[in-house]
Design a protein around this motif. Sequence first.
Motif, PDB file in Angstrom:
ATOM      1  N   GLY A  78       0.793  -1.228   0.000  1.00 14.56           N
ATOM      2  CA  GLY A  78       0.000   0.000   0.000  1.00 14.56           C
ATOM      3  C   GLY A  78       0.820   1.271   0.000  1.00 14.56           C
ATOM      4  N   ASN A  79       2.088   1.185  -0.365  1.00 14.11           N
ATOM      5  CA  ASN A  79       2.960   2.359  -0.298  1.00 14.11           C
ATOM      6  C   ASN A  79       3.236   3.004  -1.658  1.00 14.11           C
ATOM      7  N   ILE A  80       2.479   2.633  -2.671  1.00 17.61           N
ATOM      8  CA  ILE A  80       2.570   3.299  -3.982  1.00 17.61           C
ATOM      9  C   ILE A  80       1.147   3.707  -4.370  1.00 17.61           C
ATOM     10  N   GLU A  81       0.998   4.972  -4.787  1.00 18.67           N
ATOM     11  CA  GLU A  81      -0.352   5.473  -5.094  1.00 18.67           C
ATOM     12  C   GLU A  81      -0.684   5.414  -6.584  1.00 18.67           C
ATOM     13  N   ALA A  82       0.252   5.817  -7.415  1.00 20.27           N
ATOM     14  CA  ALA A  82      -0.010   5.894  -8.854  1.00 20.27           C
ATOM     15  C   ALA A  82       0.089   4.504  -9.496  1.00 20.27           C
ATOM     16  N   GLU A  83      -0.215   4.445 -10.785  1.00 17.16           N
ATOM     17  CA  GLU A  83      -0.068   3.181 -11.503  1.00 17.16           C
ATOM     18  C   GLU A  83       1.420   2.895 -11.715  1.00 17.16           C
ATOM     19  N   ILE A  84       1.817   1.633 -11.503  1.00 15.72           N
ATOM     20  CA  ILE A  84       3.232   1.285 -11.603  1.00 15.72           C
ATOM     21  C   ILE A  84       3.859   1.691 -12.948  1.00 15.72           C
ATOM     22  N   PRO A  85       3.239   1.405 -14.088  1.00 19.85           N
ATOM     23  CA  PRO A  85       3.894   1.796 -15.347  1.00 19.85           C
ATOM     24  C   PRO A  85       4.170   3.303 -15.417  1.00 19.85           C
TER      25      PRO A  85
END
Lengths: 310, 310, 310, 310
Positions: free
Chosen positions: B180-187
Amino acid sequence: MRKNTIDLQEKLQELLLAQRDNFLQGKVADYIPALASVKPDLMGISVATIDGQVFGAGDYQHPFSIQSISKVFGLVMAMNRIGDSIWQRVRMEPSGQPFNSIIQLEWEKGIPRNPVINAGAILVSDILTSHFSASKLAFLSFVRKLAENDNIYVDNQVYLSELKHGNLNAALAYLMKSFGNIEAEIPDVLSHYFTQCSISMSCEQLAKSLLFLANKGIDPRTKETICTARNAHKVNAILSTSGMYDQSGEFAFSVGLPAKSGVGGGVIAIVPGYGVICTWSPPLNNYGNSVVGMNLMADITEELGLSIYY
Amino acid sequence: MRKNTIDLQEKLQELLLAQRDNFLQGKVADYIPALASVKPDLMGISVATIDGQVFGAGDYQHPFSIQSISKVFGLVMAMNRIGDSIWQRVRMEPSGQPFNSIIQLEWEKGIPRNPVINAGAILVSDILTSHFSASKLAFLSFVRKLAENDNIYVDNQVYLSELKHGNLNAALAYLMKSFGNIEAEIPDVLSHYFTQCSISMSCEQLAKSLLFLANKGIDPRTKETICTARNAHKVNAILSTSGMYDQSGEFAFSVGLPAKSGVGGGVIAIVPGYGVICTWSPPLNNYGNSVVGMNLMADITEELGLSIYY
Amino acid sequence: MRKNTIDLQEKLQELLLAQRDNFLQGKVADYIPALASVKPDLMGISVATIDGQVFGAGDYQHPFSIQSISKVFGLVMAMNRIGDSIWQRVRMEPSGQPFNSIIQLEWEKGIPRNPVINAGAILVSDILTSHFSASKLAFLSFVRKLAENDNIYVDNQVYLSELKHGNLNAALAYLMKSFGNIEAEIPDVLSHYFTQCSISMSCEQLAKSLLFLANKGIDPRTKETICTARNAHKVNAILSTSGMYDQSGEFAFSVGLPAKSGVGGGVIAIVPGYGVICTWSPPLNNYGNSVVGMNLMADITEELGLSIYY
Amino acid sequence: MRKNTIDLQEKLQELLLAQRDNFLQGKVADYIPALASVKPDLMGISVATIDGQVFGAGDYQHPFSIQSISKVFGLVMAMNRIGDSIWQRVRMEPSGQPFNSIIQLEWEKGIPRNPVINAGAILVSDILTSHFSASKLAFLSFVRKLAENDNIYVDNQVYLSELKHGNLNAALAYLMKSFGNIEAEIPDVLSHYFTQCSISMSCEQLAKSLLFLANKGIDPRTKETICTARNAHKVNAILSTSGMYDQSGEFAFSVGLPAKSGVGGGVIAIVPGYGVICTWSPPLNNYGNSVVGMNLMADITEELGLSIYY
């Protein structure tokens, strides 16, 4: 950059007063009875400068168990004795793990990350044990000379407690020995290690005794060379990246000085070209660092503009 | 402490000449073809001072792939944008592991150790991606303004190569997202990250663009506040403990300055109150740091007495 | 050793009744909404024997999400397709870690410990994706044939949920790809993996479909060779050491059969030379295994004297 | 399933002959001189059945250092003494790590994964040391009774060597003690542990002495209950998942029997309901298992159809 220190004495009083109740936020080390019985509300601060002044406030002349701060003295003695060959047996990298992690030691084949985590300090103790005929006495003499005080002693009650509760340190020592990185007998090495941890000193004594690290290796009072400028530089570098357990980065953020803490509640910080600060307050935070000590170091450093990162 | 810089230009030439053949001891990064094709014997050094002087020798105006040095710019942008809340998502502790270790990231539940290891820089890229409508453009603009040069570009060939060989970074990103520590889309996050890594700059441009870190956050040329003095302090602290991968401690030993290296062969070092040094030579040692860069930094720092640990 | 099964039907009813309230001790998997909404008090058990009998009690014909039980089918398909070369890309050792640990995968350079932990099953999915023109369809056909039932389907709601919450599995996949151990495109591999996990089957269907593993690779009903005797042996060996996540050893203790569980609440156990047992009850214990399933397996095995360790 | 054993004696000769030169592929354990001096080309095999027959070929009556095979006897003694409370101090899960890894032990707070890795066996030694007034003597008596032979002894030269090179085991012991999981004094525990490792026995003696594990805890010769059927089951379960170091899964694949190996070159395998096989050949593979022993076990098991996974 650095303010005039004319009213530093007064400033120390003021900063200490502001911390009066903060010791309640921490917890005195209780893994051995001898440490657990210390009064939690004692606190002191001392500043020694390379131009010969010494300031102090609160219980700055009250002796306490220096514990891991002893690692600084041991490292200097070992570097003086065997030179750069020490770096073949211990690295100088930040550990990125709790201070006594055995995992990293196995991962890296018995080579401790640096000389100020427990494994590294035990390795340094092995060097001292192997290269001095009476390493404990030599250690105590070194500290007494630096502090210009012959009334510095090992607290035998603390020593016996440490020995009794030293299983994790024994595990670290035997693991290093299994990799061939310990020369002396383990009981001898641990006896030296626990002895140096059990020395009692006051803030004032510690601040004065480490002045050479702020002065390129030279004791500013006697002009005697305690270690080479290069070695003083190395000690300061290690203390900057690794001196405050797994809070070393945060300490660099909030304070910005080479420093070392001990679970007895002491913290020393070196200010290159200026002097040494030592604080003491027994209650510790979750990282094993003195709560009040962390605050005092941030306050005094900010007040005097001492950080090396500005 | 610091020597007069009147003949610094000559000194840089001399130091560079002494390193002429040492690039042979390293190995140019070859994980992507775009980096592997760089001529290994190019080398340069530049020094920019806060009083407005710029010195340079060798290929100091030759652009190279800044790679991880971009993490410094990204960190400043993110701190400026979201303030201290960034420290709830990334720590400021030394990593004690190779720069892209996924183990520590799982161990610590998706919280990177600091913002200048890969995981931390990907997290910073997530912040930038989430808080700027066009984060890549904003990044490039920021760098161009700092370098006072509009001819700084992303090397598209490097970018495409990075993207194609970015599986480990993708693993780090997905692992953080699983916690849960990334908000945006990975690409999108990776696209930003690889873009900022793929910017080409010269030693001179890098040295000039980072002067604010040596000057308490203020660009000495324009007097503009790039970041707060406190944030400049924090960046310097992080670079001191963690900027040189798993050789950060050794760099503190032999040089003693906040620094950051990139696998393109560049190294920048901040000298608080004085200026910025940047070196470039593509062949790397086993830790991923430029062989010649390590040597040059030690030489110039010793020569000018710049270490913060004396 | 094995009791007459003449009144097995009655025995199953009795054992199930004894577990009636124990589902309350577990917790239904809630990482995806599609699984969280299953009624927790459903429970069933089925036994299929190689001499052609099928017994069942409770909700043994109620379809549920087979989840990790699908790893057994996938492994058989992959071994059939590429033979022993599979063991160059995945080991057959117990994992000794939680089922989705990324640490071990990095430690062992992208080679999963075995094919029934997540990383290993993703690797198997890569093999299937790379070697079948329509791997998902091939998988479904294989399962339908084994279960002798064409009404087995993928639950699309579960599939979409898995895909949305599959960040950790994506991290595992990208990490393996960074070590060169994944051939196909990650999104394709994960799509296959989540598809096979999202198949719904009943206890009865699962028990019947895996009979060949209890019969040296031969489907006892059709006499068709599903896999070689040696490969059936290997699957049973892996399921014995690694089929029940980090409770595999305890399952060997208390039950003593090759088995595989899934977070949908199903458990299958192979009884070599006898047949297959399948239980289902959604609430899980801390290890991710069905609480009631663990109990039922111990009871039925003790009752019938089926353990392979006596 | 199991072939008539009428000409087993001849078969053993034949299998042994086929392995004649394979000892060259391994390396005799050399961490202690006492083991390193064993002749590498000695090899033997023995089979004891629960109906009272004993077969043997080669050097099957030649005593060798049983080393880790002693862990089986120790575990049975400890379970007999303190019952299921043992499982609060040691788990029964496969380790998934090299046999003496200290990392997992720290990770899991001083609780060993299972009783047949070194840490677990040291813990068992602590139980024996604490619960028997003369644990070494009790151990030797137990083994002599099982083997029906009073001429079984501890090899004192091996014992002294083990003690001298036992630093890693000491580290494991002290680490467990630091977590409060060792009761007796470490030197006593290690002395017991190294004593049981240093016992010399022949293939024939070992095969006969472990028959109770193939017979639900009952010695088939005397009808005496050595341990409960449930405990025999547990031992077989543990040996199946964890008995062959980090090659346990591969052994399950290629052989399919509960087994334990020692670095002296011995391997024992339990065939529930049938008997015990013991092989001996000193040269080891990279996992610490006898090269010839692995081959012989696969051959004899295949020949007689003994695997528990078919």
